[in-house]
Every structure is written in structure tokens, then in C-alpha cells.
Design a protein around this motif. Structure first.
Motif, PDB file in Angstrom:
ATOM      1  N   GLU A  27       0.864  -1.188   0.000  1.00  0.00           N
ATOM      2  CA  GLU A  27       0.000   0.000   0.000  1.00  0.00           C
ATOM      3  C   GLU A  27       0.897   1.234   0.000  1.00  0.00           C
ATOM      4  N   THR A  58      -7.690   2.616  -2.139  1.00  0.00           N
ATOM      5  CA  THR A  58      -8.198   2.222  -0.818  1.00  0.00           C
ATOM      6  C   THR A  58      -8.818   3.390  -0.062  1.00  0.00           C
ATOM      7  N   THR A  59      -8.168   4.561  -0.072  1.00  0.00           N
ATOM      8  CA  THR A  59      -8.687   5.694   0.690  1.00  0.00           C
ATOM      9  C   THR A  59      -8.025   6.988   0.219  1.00  0.00           C
ATOM     10  N   GLY A  88      -3.404   3.456  -2.098  1.00  0.00           N
ATOM     11  CA  GLY A  88      -3.844   2.315  -2.869  1.00  0.00           C
ATOM     12  C   GLY A  88      -2.833   1.192  -2.796  1.00  0.00           C
TER      13      GLY A  88
END
Length: 175
Positions: A27, A58-59, A88
Motif C-alpha cells: 500500500e 483504498t482511501t 492504494g
């Protein structure tokens, strides 16, 4: 009729900061720095990203307005700066090269999800490498990676294997 036109600079600049070499399964975070070079306020700005195959969002620190790849930046005054940070996970094979594309411009009058006038676009290249240490785990001899369901009060045997992917020895490694 012929018109003379002089372009001195874009009203915005867009800079990407983050790792250019990543490991599969890692990540990572990327920061998209937007700076106004305009002498006038810029209104209704959107930042749009295009993720390559192998990248899973992801965020982010700012909530996207659409598809985890579009952010409403809003209005920017002359000289102001904004940052959008995303995280990500990368997947891919060793030495794969991938490119994240980013563009910023004014919001389209026809669709609030699209850029009407793009001021600047950029591409950021990333190379996927295999990690210097690789792990493999098996439960009851199953290495498929699928969810494993055990039976209550039964013991489960597991095995963890690790591999050095470097040409040199790894010392003081921790798993």
C-alpha cells in the motif's frame, strides 16, 4: 482571420509526489499538489485520476465525489495550493511499468463528473518490483490463499516459508 496568441503558462500546476518503485501487494500514498498560477480566481475545479491496471484505490484524505477517481477542488484564489492524498495497493509482476494519469480543470456544465476545460494534465510512472523477501503460508498444506475454515477444538498446522529474492544475503531480517 488570423489571430496572434501568446501562452505564457497554465493557470494551474499539478505535481505528483510518491514512490516510483513499489512492491506487489504494497500500500502506498501519493500526494497531488495543485497550485494556482492564475491572477484571477479559478472556479469549480475538478481533479480526475486514471488508475492503471494493478492499482486498487483504498482511501484518500479528501472524499472523492465520483468513482474514487474524481475530486471536487472547488474554487482557488491566486497563489493558493491544495493537496489531495490517495492510498492504494499495487499488484503486478516484477519490472511491470504502470502510469497514473492526472488532470485538473473546470467542471463541465453538462456533467458535474467531467472536466469541461482541462488546464493541466500529467503522467506519473511507477515500476513494480518483487520484494526482497517473499513469504508463503500454508494451512493444512493448502497454499491457495483462499479463506481457511477450521473446526473448533481441532489443531491447525501451518507453515511459513520465506525466500530471499536478492542476489546478496539478507542479514538481521525480521518476519
Amino acid at each position: 482571420k488570423t489571430y496572434a496568441l501568446l501562452l505564457t503558462s497554465s493557470p494551474l500546476s499539478l505535481q505528483v509526489n510518491g514512490p516510483q518503485e513499489v512492491y506487489a501487494g504494497q500500500e502506498v500514498e501519493y500526494a497531488f499538489l495543485i497550485t494556482s498560477n492564475s491572477r484571477q480566481p479559478l472556479k469549480n475545479l475538478l481533479l480526475k485520476l486514471s488508475y492503471p491496471t494493478g492499482f486498487s484505490y483504498t482511501t484518500s484524505d479528501v472524499k472523492p465525489v465520483y468513482d474514487n477517481a474524481t475530486w471536487k477542488i472547488g474554487d482557488m484564489t491566486p497563489g493558493s495550493r491544495r493537496v489531495v492524498k490517495i492510498k492504494g495497493v499495487w499488484q503486478g509482476q516484477n519490472e511491470d511499468e504502470r502510469v497514473i494519469k492526472a488532470s485538473i480543470g473546470t467542471q463541465s456544465t453538462k456533467s458535474d463528473r467531467q472536466i469541461g476545460t482541462e488546464f493541466v494534465g500529467t503522467q506519473y510512472a511507477i515500476q513494480i518490483s518483487k520484494p526482497f523477501l517473499a513469504l508463503d503460508i500454508s494451512l493444512e498444506g493448502d497454499r491457495s490463499g483462499a479463506d481457511y475454515i477450521g473446526i473448533i477444538n481441532d489443531s491447525i498446522s501451518g507453515e511459513i516459508n520465506w525466500f530471499n529474492n536478492l542476489d546478496t544475503a539478507v542479514s538481521q531480517g525480521e518476519i
